[in-house]
Enzyme design. Structure first.
Site, mmCIF file in Angstrom:
data_model
loop_
_atom_site.group_PDB
_atom_site.id
_atom_site.type_symbol
_atom_site.label_atom_id
_atom_site.label_comp_id
_atom_site.label_asym_id
_atom_site.label_seq_id
_atom_site.Cartn_x
_atom_site.Cartn_y
_atom_site.Cartn_z
ATOM 1 N N ASP A 184 -53.264 11.273 13.246
ATOM 2 C CA ASP A 184 -52.426 12.263 12.131
ATOM 3 C C ASP A 184 -52.733 13.482 12.401
ATOM 4 O O ASP A 184 -51.927 14.310 11.550
ATOM 5 C CB ASP A 184 -52.623 11.399 10.831
ATOM 6 C CG ASP A 184 -52.239 10.125 10.912
ATOM 7 O OD1 ASP A 184 -51.013 10.043 11.352
ATOM 8 O OD2 ASP A 184 -52.950 9.195 10.301
ATOM 9 N N GLN A 210 -48.046 4.278 19.289
ATOM 10 C CA GLN A 210 -48.578 5.555 19.269
ATOM 11 C C GLN A 210 -50.126 5.725 19.202
ATOM 12 O O GLN A 210 -50.679 6.779 19.452
ATOM 13 C CB GLN A 210 -48.094 6.235 17.887
ATOM 14 C CG GLN A 210 -46.457 6.551 17.932
ATOM 15 C CD GLN A 210 -45.837 6.747 16.658
ATOM 16 O OE1 GLN A 210 -45.766 7.847 16.473
ATOM 17 N NE2 GLN A 210 -45.259 5.517 15.939
ATOM 18 N N ARG A 211 -50.760 4.606 18.797
ATOM 19 C CA ARG A 211 -52.275 4.666 18.932
ATOM 20 C C ARG A 211 -52.913 3.909 20.357
ATOM 21 O O ARG A 211 -54.034 4.039 20.546
ATOM 22 C CB ARG A 211 -52.629 3.675 17.931
ATOM 23 C CG ARG A 211 -52.513 3.890 16.391
ATOM 24 C CD ARG A 211 -53.299 3.288 15.598
ATOM 25 N NE ARG A 211 -53.149 3.669 14.246
ATOM 26 C CZ ARG A 211 -53.656 4.520 13.402
ATOM 27 N NH1 ARG A 211 -54.709 5.230 13.954
ATOM 28 N NH2 ARG A 211 -53.435 4.654 12.181
ATOM 29 N N GLY A 257 -61.714 9.127 10.849
ATOM 30 C CA GLY A 257 -60.929 10.086 9.946
ATOM 31 C C GLY A 257 -61.379 10.446 8.725
ATOM 32 O O GLY A 257 -62.501 10.484 8.273
#
Length: 359
Positions: free
Chosen positions: A137, A284-285, A112
């Protein structure tokens, strides 16, 4: 013989393995010569301390649908890049030395924003580096989408979906905290997909009075329950007006686990309603990448490999307007992609009656 290096840096996501698979398969099929594959363990730490695996084509078989990363990952903050490790090792010099020792033709970095800044630094140091946009994200500048984002939306949306039935049965207001410290891409998309009544994101400071009115309006319209989706970094108008140092001090003094609990308590005090908080957190990951993620990860991997085979380095693979592009690392490094409060999806959500707490 071509020699390539792979590393996965920062927070994990569902499509890292799918991306590495695409890189390796493309290189093997199109190189026209032998290929040596070095996988550095636990992100940049593996490159710093020369911790690695010598990989074979078989290691990339069957991992398209496997979440996480076969190489492991960790965070090496860019702001501490020039500060020696506890054992005194100079990070940049060590990474440069490891790259040279393995006689790499290219290092593929899946990461990221912070990881991309480090990749740009290594590129400036003379290493052949190609970055691939990994983050749930979706906040990496220069690309419309990042891999990990579609799967994270799916997980968050399923959480909201599952809350609907229990919220309806008990007539409760549920506050659901979705990942997003600095940007609100996941809560925005999952909130719309999950039928939220209120969505609070960092880019749109909220007024609690507006949030309460939205919940009361929902009740007046005959709704038994209400769903309030809150980004981890949701911020009130009062907080947004504070100086950065003062706001950080306020957050540090927070007694409750997170902002969602503060918001839930204030809603309860103002409305007298029964409130519950749900935090899907690191789910969520986790899990397998969804179909959209597998496709985009594959595209990223193929395009990165083709760039290397063409002798092109120092870029991040990106998707812009539906087309795959190569964006110079120097343009990407240090820049975040925020939700535009005037974007189509926010505007359309408001037309549905979804409140963002700003009006």
């Amino acid at each position: 013989m071509l020699r390539i290096g792979l590393l996965t840096s920062g927070g994990d996501c569902q499509a890292l393995n799918a991306t590495m698979r695409a890189i390796v398969k493309t290189v093997l099929r199109n190189a026209g010569e032998g290929v040596g594959i070095v996988g550095f363990l636990d992100g940049y730490q593996g490159l710093i301390y020369d911790r690695y695996l010598t990989l074979t084509p078989g290691d990339f078989s069957g991992i398209l649908t496997r979440g996480g990363t076969i190489l492991g990952t960790s965070r090496t903050p860019f702001k501490r890049l020039d500060i020696p490790e506890e054992d005194g090792i100079d990070k940049v010099s060590a990474m440069r030395a490891t790259y040279g020792a393995h006689k790499l033709d290219c290092l593929f970095m899946l990461g990221g924003n912070g990881s991309t800044k480090t990749a740009n630094r290594l590129s400036e140091e003379g290493l052949n580096v190609i970055a691939l946009p990994k983050t749930i994200d979706n906040d990496t500048w220069g690309t419309d989408m990042t891999f990990g984002f579609p799967s994270a939306i799916d997980v968050a949306t399923r959480c909201i979906d599952d809350i609907h039935t229990t919220a309806s049965s008990h007539g409760r207001v549920f506050v659901i905290e979705i990942m997003g410290h600095k940007v609100g891409w996941i809560p925005l998309h999952a909130g719309v997909a999950g039928g939220a009544d209120v969505i609070l994101i960092p880019e749109i400071p909220y007024d609690m009075g507006n949030v309460v009115r939205a919940i009361e309006r929902r009740d007046q319209d005959g709704g038994r329950f209400a769903i309030v989706v809150v980004a981890e970094g949701a911020i009130s108008r009062e907080e947004a007006a504070m100086k950065k140092k003062a706001y950080k001090a306020k957050v540090a003094q927070r007694v409750k686990p997170s902002v969602a609990y503060d918001i839930a308590e204030e809603i309860a005090q103002r409305t007298g309603r029964e409130i519950r908080v749900t935090v899907p957190g690191h789910t969520q990951r986790g899990g397998a990448p969804d179909a959209a993620d597998r496709i985009f990860a594959t595209q990223c991997g193929v395009e990165a490999a083709l760039g290397m085979l063409e002798g092109s380095y120092g870029f991040m693979v990106a998707q812009v307007g539906g087309r795959m592009r190569r964006v110079p690392l120097s343009e990407v490094a240090g820049r975040l992609k925020y939700v535009d409060p005037q974007c189509d999806l926010v505007r359309e959500a408001k037309m549905l009656g979804i409140s963002f707490g700003d009006e």
